[in-house]
Design a protein around this motif. Structure first.
Motif, PDB file in Angstrom:
ATOM      1  N   GLY A 173      33.459  30.500  21.569  1.00  0.00           N
ATOM      2  CA  GLY A 173      32.791  31.281  22.608  1.00  0.00           C
ATOM      3  C   GLY A 173      32.584  30.531  23.912  1.00  0.00           C
ATOM      4  O   GLY A 173      31.998  31.075  24.851  1.00  0.00           O
ATOM      5  N   SER A 174      33.076  29.298  24.014  1.00  0.00           N
ATOM      6  CA  SER A 174      32.824  28.495  25.220  1.00  0.00           C
ATOM      7  C   SER A 174      33.766  28.852  26.376  1.00  0.00           C
ATOM      8  O   SER A 174      33.530  28.434  27.510  1.00  0.00           O
ATOM      9  N   GLY A 175      34.846  29.588  26.093  1.00  0.00           N
ATOM     10  CA  GLY A 175      35.748  30.012  27.161  1.00  0.00           C
ATOM     11  C   GLY A 175      37.151  29.439  27.091  1.00  0.00           C
ATOM     12  O   GLY A 175      37.948  29.632  28.004  1.00  0.00           O
ATOM     13  N   LYS A 176      37.468  28.765  25.983  1.00  0.00           N
ATOM     14  CA  LYS A 176      38.782  28.120  25.852  1.00  0.00           C
ATOM     15  C   LYS A 176      39.932  29.116  25.962  1.00  0.00           C
ATOM     16  O   LYS A 176      40.885  28.898  26.709  1.00  0.00           O
ATOM     17  N   SER A 177      39.848  30.200  25.192  1.00  0.00           N
ATOM     18  CA  SER A 177      40.948  31.181  25.198  1.00  0.00           C
ATOM     19  C   SER A 177      41.077  31.827  26.561  1.00  0.00           C
ATOM     20  O   SER A 177      42.190  32.027  27.064  1.00  0.00           O
ATOM     21  N   THR A 178      39.939  32.165  27.162  1.00  0.00           N
ATOM     22  CA  THR A 178      39.975  32.784  28.494  1.00  0.00           C
ATOM     23  C   THR A 178      40.623  31.837  29.499  1.00  0.00           C
ATOM     24  O   THR A 178      41.432  32.260  30.339  1.00  0.00           O
TER      25      THR A 178
END
Ligand code: ADP
Ligand code: ADP
Length: 226
Positions: free
Chosen positions: A39-44
Motif C-alpha cells: 500500500g505504500s505506492g510501489k505499483s503506482t
C-alpha cells in the motif's frame, strides 16, 4: 543522461495519495529496485513510469520525450516498442511453445512468424533455456517459465524493462538464479531495469534500492543523481 525520468510524480485515488511527488532518473544499463510496505505506492510508481497509469501531476520522460500526455494509442505503441514487462507469473500463453511466446511481441509489431521465431531463439542460450524452445509453459518449471518471460520482455530490444515482483512465485534458490539472469541479460542488452520486489536479497542485485513509504521515497538523498 537519463533514459527514463519521473519528475514530481503525483497520483491520487479519491482521497488516497498513492504518489506524493517522487523523482527518479534511470540511466542506460541502470537497475533500480523499488521496495516498501504493502500500500505504500510501489505499483503506482512502476505503472506511472511505464505509462500504464497517468499521473495527476509531474512528468515522465523517455529519452527526454514527455510521454505522460500522449494519446492512449500513441502511448501503447510506445510501450510495445520501448518497454519490456515481466510479471510475477502467468504471463505466458499456455497453448504456445516457449519460442512462440517469446516471438509474440515481434509478431504483434508485424514481423513474419518465421523471422520472429528465429530472433526469439537467440535469447534461449543467454537465458540458459537451450533445448526448451518447443516446450509449452505447463511443461516448464517456475524458474524456466520466468526466464522465458524475460526473453519475451527483451526480444523487442527495449530501452527499459519493468518487472513487478519477478521472483514473487519462486523459491529462494530459483529467485537468485532468475534475478541474476534478469539483471545481467538486461544490462547486456543495454536496457535499464526498474523492478518492484518484496525480497531484499533480490533487490540487492540492482544498482540502487529505493524505499517507498506513503507515496514518497524515504531514502531520497542516497540515490538522487543530477
Ligand atoms: P500489490 O500486492 O502488488 O500491492 P495490490 O493488491 O495492492 O497489489 O493491487 C493489485 C491491483 O489492484 C493493482 O493494479 C492496484 O493498482 C489495484 N488496487 C490497489 N488498491 C486498490 C483499491 N483500493 N481500489 C482499487 N484498486 C486497487
Ligand atoms: P503497493 O504497490 O506499494 O502495494 P499501490 O501503488 O498498489 O501500493 O497502492 C498505493 C495506494 O493507492 C494504496 O492505498 C492503494 O489502496 C491505492 N490504490 C492503488 N491503486 C488504486 C486504484 N486503482 N483505485 C483506488 N486506490 C488505489
Amino acid at each position: 543522461s537519463a533514459v527514463l525520468a519521473g519528475l514530481g510524480l503525483t497520483k491520487k485515488y479519491g482521497t488516497t495519495v498513492a504518489l506524493d511527488g517522487v523523482d527518479l532518473w534511470v540511466g542506460t544499463r541502470d537497475s533500480v529496485a523499488i521496495m516498501g510496505p504493502s500500500g505504500s505506492g510501489k505499483s503506482t510508481f512502476l505503472h506511472t513510469l511505464a505509462g500504464i497509469v497517468r499521473p495527476d501531476g509531474g512528468e515522465v520522460l523517455l529519452q527526454g520525450q514527455a510521454i505522460h500526455k500522449l494519446s492512449e494509442n500513441r502511448l501503447s505503441a510506445l510501450r510495445r516498442k520501448h518497454f519490456g514487462f515481466v510479471f510475477q507469473s502467468g504471463q505466458l500463453l499456455p497453448e504456445l511453445p516457449a519460442e512462440e511466446n517469446v516471438a509474440l511481441p515481434l509478431m504483434l509489431e508485424g514481423m513474419s512468424r518465421r523471422e520472429a521465431v528465429a530472433r526469439a531463439r537467440r535469447w534461449f542460450t543467454p537465458l540458459g533455456l537451450n533445448g526448451l524452445e518447443q516446450r509449452r509453459p505447463g511443461q516448464l518449471s517456475g524458474g524456466q517459465a520466468q526466464r522465458v518471460a524475460i526473453a519475451r520482455a527483451l526480444v523487442i530490444e527495449p530501452d527499459v524493462v519493468f518487472a513487478d515482483e519477478p521472483t514473487g512465485a519462486l523459491d529462494q534458490g530459483t529467485s537468485e538464479e532468475v534475478i541474476r539472469l534478469l539483471t545481467s541479460v538486461t544490462r547486456e542488452q543495454g536496457a535499464a531495469l526498474v523492478m518492484v520486489t518484496h525480497d531484499a536479497a533480490v533487490a540487492a542485485h540492482c544498482d540502487r534500492i529505493l524505499h517507498v513509504r506513503d507515496g514518497r521515497i524515504s531514502n531520497h538523498a542516497q540515490y538522487t543523481v543530477a
